[in-house]
Design an enzyme around this catalytic site. Structure first.
Site, PDB file in Angstrom:
ATOM      1  N   ASP A  44       0.886  -1.166   0.000  1.00 37.10           N
ATOM      2  CA  ASP A  44       0.000   0.000   0.000  1.00 37.10           C
ATOM      3  C   ASP A  44       0.918   1.208   0.000  1.00 37.10           C
ATOM      4  O   ASP A  44       1.659   1.444   0.963  1.00 37.10           O
ATOM      5  CB  ASP A  44      -0.870  -0.049   1.266  1.00 37.10           C
ATOM      6  CG  ASP A  44      -1.779   1.176   1.421  1.00 37.10           C
ATOM      7  OD1 ASP A  44      -1.604   2.155   0.668  1.00 37.10           O
ATOM      8  OD2 ASP A  44      -2.653   1.124   2.304  1.00 37.10           O
ATOM      9  N   TYR A  82       0.464   0.370  14.807  1.00 35.41           N
ATOM     10  CA  TYR A  82      -0.452   0.176  13.695  1.00 35.41           C
ATOM     11  C   TYR A  82      -0.091   1.050  12.502  1.00 35.41           C
ATOM     12  O   TYR A  82      -0.042   2.261  12.595  1.00 35.41           O
ATOM     13  CB  TYR A  82      -1.889   0.476  14.119  1.00 35.41           C
ATOM     14  CG  TYR A  82      -2.873   0.206  13.014  1.00 35.41           C
ATOM     15  CD1 TYR A  82      -3.047  -1.089  12.544  1.00 35.41           C
ATOM     16  CD2 TYR A  82      -3.583   1.229  12.422  1.00 35.41           C
ATOM     17  CE1 TYR A  82      -3.915  -1.353  11.517  1.00 35.41           C
ATOM     18  CE2 TYR A  82      -4.469   0.974  11.386  1.00 35.41           C
ATOM     19  CZ  TYR A  82      -4.633  -0.323  10.938  1.00 35.41           C
ATOM     20  OH  TYR A  82      -5.493  -0.578   9.917  1.00 35.41           O
ATOM     21  N   LYS A 104      -3.273  -2.650   8.183  1.00 40.01           N
ATOM     22  CA  LYS A 104      -3.191  -4.108   8.301  1.00 40.01           C
ATOM     23  C   LYS A 104      -2.271  -4.654   7.221  1.00 40.01           C
ATOM     24  O   LYS A 104      -2.080  -4.031   6.182  1.00 40.01           O
ATOM     25  CB  LYS A 104      -4.585  -4.709   8.126  1.00 40.01           C
ATOM     26  CG  LYS A 104      -5.333  -4.886   9.438  1.00 40.01           C
ATOM     27  CD  LYS A 104      -4.877  -6.120  10.201  1.00 40.01           C
ATOM     28  CE  LYS A 104      -5.647  -6.223  11.505  1.00 40.01           C
ATOM     29  NZ  LYS A 104      -4.982  -6.988  12.532  1.00 40.01           N
TER      30      LYS A 104
END
Ligand code: 13P
Ligand code: 13P
Ligand code: MG
Ligand code: MG
Length: 385
Positions: free
Chosen positions: A11, A232, A235
């Site tokens: 990503d 985080y 994901k």
């Protein structure tokens, strides 16, 4: 001669939130790989699901080949520049290091590679998921290669009748184990039901497989971004390469494993359980509550280093029922708001922003006067017969 399929994904920015990729970024990645692939890889395909760009490469250098990894890394870097210029959200999100250091593993992108003895016809499917984690592949990979109710070939085809070997990784403690189905079915299930800890990394045929002994036939990205980054960062949306036909699950047996939209963790802020919805490319974007988590399947055939395809396998009304069930499950779960088990349990919220909220309240706690008896009960372990 051996052939290598290397699938590397990242990503590197999306719009408007974590919904989908931006076409000029995908084109930049495509252009980069195209320009720098000569003599290194024999073919490639660029695709995407949600906000993740996916590069499937064919070559004969084996897995962990530095120049192939570097090609993908540099392509993602080039794409990130375009993403930054356009002000995309999370530009360069999964590129956790500044400079390439020989192997893309542990640097952020997800990697699934296998070296194979290509058959006369070498069909395979690349599965790509967004808004979930590698353990989301445990259920469907098990169904494909070990469940005769999903894959009747395990009963009918003498080449599949002996079953398959599973390499399972404990991604929390960084160790692995190999177990065989059907002999160790219950042991396999004892582990892979805990999908945040145990993930199927590879599936192999057994030595007794007549057409393809001791071959790697499936591989899954198992990179845990949260464990690499320590916080985080999105994901670690996974992908898998699954070989099919002639002594392996048929195309339709492989796809059938996704006909039930089982629950996976990820979705909004990487913090919720939700159904995995199989979709065609035209619906490979994440909208409702940043999801629901989706899986796309692209079918290829490989011959002498060249790819034919892909076929957009879930772009089919035969999966409308699964999609409808997924939407019904979304409606049901969403009404629970921030409550478990829609929201993930504490243990899995460790790398999200929730601990920061809880920490701000810690000084306001006062001890409770717990009665002695209750204290004892809480600490005793009961001995069941
Ligand atoms: P064909 O007879 O069309 O090759 O199909 C065989 C098969 O196994 C279908 O699942
Ligand atoms: P990605 O992991 O796909 O970037 O999604 C992150 C997120 O927070 C979605 O709500
Ligand atoms: Mg994102
Ligand atoms: Mg994503």
């Amino acid at each position: 001669m051996k052939t290598t399929i290397s699938h590397i994904k990242a990503d590197i920015g999306s719009l408007p939130g974590h919904t989908t990729v931006y076409e000029p970024v995908v084109q930049e990645v495509q252009k980069y790989v195209s320009k720098h692939s000569e003599g290194l890889i024999s073919d490639f395909h660029i695709s995407h699901v949600g906000d993740d760009i996916q590069i499937t490469m064919i070559h004969n250098h084996g897995i962990d080949y530095p120049e192939v990894h570097e090609l993908a890394w540099n392509a993602f870097k080039a794409g990130t520049e375009v993403a930054k210029k356009a002000g995309l959200y999370g530009a360069g999100q999964d590129l956790l290091k500044d400079a390439f250091s020989g192997n893309i593993k542990g640097m952020g992108p997800g990697v699934a590679e296998m070296e194979i003895t290509a058959r006369k016809s070498e069909p395979f499917i690349v599965y790509m998921m967004d808004k979930t984690e590698p353990g989301a592949f445990n259920f469907p990979i098990y169904k494909m290669f070990a469940d005769p109710f999903n894959t009747p070939g395990l009963v009918i085809d003498p080449n599949m009748h002996e079953g398959f070997r599973f390499e399972i990784w404990d991604v929390v403690e960084a160790k692995k184990i190999e177990l065989s189905a059907p002999e160790n079915m219950y042991d396999i299930l004892a582990m892979i039901g805990s999908k945040g800890k145990y993930v199927i990394k590879r599936v192999y045929t057994k030595e007794t497989h007549e057409k393809l002994p001791d071959e790697n036939v499936a591989v899954i990205t198992t990179d845990k971004l949260s464990l690499i980054a320590g916080e985080y960062v999105g994901k670690d949306d996974p992908a898998a390469v699954v070989r099919i036909q002639s002594g392996l699950p048929a195309s339709g047996e492989s796809l059938e494993a996704f006909s039930h939209p089982f629950l996976v963790s990820g979705w909004m802020r990487g913090s919720f359980n939700g159904p995995l919805m199989p979709v065609g490319m035209k619906y490979a974007k994440m909208t409702r509550f940043d999801g629901p988590p989706r899986v796309v399947a692209l079918g290829f055939v490989l011959k002498e280093g060249k790819l034919a395809g892909p076929v957009d396998m879930f772009d089919d009304p035969a999966f409308d029922g699964a999609r409808k069930t997924a939407v019904d499950v979304v409606d049901y779960l969403r009404r629970m708001g921030p409550f478990e088990p829609h929201r993930l349990p504490d243990s899995e919220m460790e790398y999200t922003t929730l601990p920061k909220v809880l920490a701000s309240l810690s000084s306001r706690f006062e001890p409770i006067d717990v009665p002695k008896k209750a204290k004892k009960l809480a600490s005793s372990t009961r001995d069941y017969d």
